[in-house]
Motif scaffolding. Structure first.
Motif, PDB file in Angstrom:
ATOM      1  N   ASP A 196      38.747  37.492  38.981  1.00 27.39           N
ATOM      2  CA  ASP A 196      39.616  36.897  37.512  1.00 27.39           C
ATOM      3  C   ASP A 196      40.083  35.504  38.458  1.00 27.39           C
ATOM      4  O   ASP A 196      40.515  34.709  38.375  1.00 27.39           O
ATOM      5  N   SER A 197      39.654  35.317  40.323  1.00 26.86           N
ATOM      6  CA  SER A 197      39.825  34.875  40.759  1.00 26.86           C
ATOM      7  C   SER A 197      38.467  33.978  41.418  1.00 26.86           C
ATOM      8  O   SER A 197      37.314  35.656  42.442  1.00 26.86           O
ATOM      9  N   ASN A 213      43.160  26.405  42.417  1.00 26.70           N
ATOM     10  CA  ASN A 213      41.999  27.122  40.559  1.00 26.70           C
ATOM     11  C   ASN A 213      40.793  25.958  40.999  1.00 26.70           C
ATOM     12  O   ASN A 213      40.999  25.005  41.309  1.00 26.70           O
ATOM     13  N   LYS A 266      41.978  32.026  48.092  1.00 33.24           N
ATOM     14  CA  LYS A 266      41.649  32.977  46.850  1.00 33.24           C
ATOM     15  C   LYS A 266      42.404  32.482  45.811  1.00 33.24           C
ATOM     16  O   LYS A 266      43.579  32.417  46.048  1.00 33.24           O
ATOM     17  N   VAL A 267      41.638  31.831  44.760  1.00 34.37           N
ATOM     18  CA  VAL A 267      42.195  30.905  43.681  1.00 34.37           C
ATOM     19  C   VAL A 267      41.595  31.616  42.579  1.00 34.37           C
ATOM     20  O   VAL A 267      40.820  31.972  42.093  1.00 34.37           O
ATOM     21  N   PRO A 268      42.467  30.867  41.624  1.00 33.29           N
ATOM     22  CA  PRO A 268      41.638  32.158  40.046  1.00 33.29           C
ATOM     23  C   PRO A 268      41.346  31.035  39.504  1.00 33.29           C
ATOM     24  O   PRO A 268      41.213  29.760  39.618  1.00 33.29           O
ATOM     25  N   ILE A 269      40.225  31.479  38.285  1.00 34.47           N
ATOM     26  CA  ILE A 269      39.466  30.977  37.744  1.00 34.47           C
ATOM     27  C   ILE A 269      40.763  30.573  36.575  1.00 34.47           C
ATOM     28  O   ILE A 269      41.309  31.160  35.913  1.00 34.47           O
ATOM     29  N   VAL A 270      39.992  29.414  35.776  1.00 37.06           N
ATOM     30  CA  VAL A 270      40.179  28.243  34.380  1.00 37.06           C
ATOM     31  C   VAL A 270      39.032  28.689  33.644  1.00 37.06           C
ATOM     32  O   VAL A 270      38.319  27.603  34.444  1.00 37.06           O
TER      33      VAL A 270
END
Length: 319
Positions: A168-169, A184, A142-146
């Motif tokens: 948000d991820s 991300n 699971k990685v965050p969204i930029v």
């Protein structure tokens, strides 16, 4: 005279039809004879692997093609000119495997090989008698969204939280050695000008910057901005002096500083001086200067464009 001309024209047209018929017939006969002959041809065969383990993913370094020399009549070889032959190998049929490597034996004399190729002729030679399948461990993370955004509000408007995406991820999955490097993921860029009302949209995840063997879930995210009217506010905040050595008294001028900010009208009355903290750190004082730099350490999250009317404060040491 007219009757003779008609007969002559009819006779010539009949000769043309006869000539065309025999030309087409002899051409087809020649093609049939040529395609009935035996030929030897080298072809490239595609390879596809089936029943891969659920926790594994295909590695591009696997054997994906195999060159073969085929012998057969032209009709049989023509079929392989129209479409690329394809060999399928079931992972469960591998003759041996070593962790993430699987090996398959290819026998040019095998009737099963001809059946897979749908070829009735002879297989004279094969580039190699063993093909190799490489697999990688399939890892999820699971990685965050930029978000690449440029949002400009109309004069007198703003947003407490700015652009918010849901979720948000995302979950990225693929070979472990690649997943470990992904911190991300981004979305398509969003540019807005003169925004003065609430805004809702969907943004695509930017997968073009990711390797082709990486999957992303979800591939779209909801994005929204809650817009409200903004006004300017200010508070006079006392300065907190830190790191003063024992036995030394420090006087500062002035003792309080105004903080100026923008805030939504609906939150204006919620803001008070207890929400702020301004610090002057004596440990950072310079012997050549009679001023201390001010730092805003605490502030409400709902305010924007915060600035101190003074960035320094004068001090005097009393011993």
């Amino acid at each position: 005279m007219s009757s003779r001309k008609k007969k002559s024209f009819s006779f010539k047209r009949g000769n043309v039809k006869t000539f065309v018929f025999f030309l087409v017939f002899t051409s087809l006969l020649w093609l049939f004879i040529q395609f009935s002959k035996n030929y030897t041809k080298e072809v490239e065969v595609g390879i596809r692997y089936t029943n891969l383990p659920a926790d594994k993913i295909f590695n591009e370094n696997s054997d994906q093609t195999l060159r073969m020399t085929l012998n057969g009549n032209g009709f049989r070889l023509l079929n392989h000119d129209w479409k690329k032959p394809l060999l399928e190998f079931n992972v469960e049929d591998a003759v041996s495997n070593n962790e993430n490597q699987y090996f398959f034996y290819v026998d040019k004399e095998s009737s099963l090989l001809k059946s897979k190729l749908d070829f009735k002729g002879r297989v004279l030679a094969i580039q190699k008698d063993t093909v190799k399948l490489n697999l990688d461990a399939n890892l999820e993370k699971k990685v965050p969204i930029v978000i690449e955004e440029d949002v400009q509000y109309a004069i007198g408007y703003g947003s407490d939280k700015g652009l918010v995406v849901t979720p948000d991820s995302v979950i990225v999955s693929g070979p472990s050695q690649i997943i470990d490097t992904i911190q991300n993921v981004g979305t398509e860029s969003l540019s807005l000008e003169g925004l003065n009302i609430d805004y809702n949209t969907e943004l695509d995840i930017d997968t073009e910057k990711l390797p082709s063997n990486i999957s992303v879930v979800p591939q779209k995210v909801a994005a929204h901005i809650v817009v409200s009217k903004f006004t300017e506010g200010s508070q006079k905040i006392p300065i907190t002096l830190n790191n003063v050595p024992e036995g030394i008294e420090i006087k500062i001028f002035p003792k309080e500083i105004s903080v100026v900010y923008r805030v939504g009208l609906d939150r204006y009355n919620e803001i008070n001086e207890r929400d702020f903290r301004i610090v002057a750190d004596y440990a950072k004082a310079s012997e050549e200067s009679a001023f201390l730099t001010l730092e805003l350490t605490d502030r409400p999250l709902s305010i924007h464009d915060v600035r101190l009317q003074e960035k320094q404060v004068q001090f005097v040491v009393l011993k």
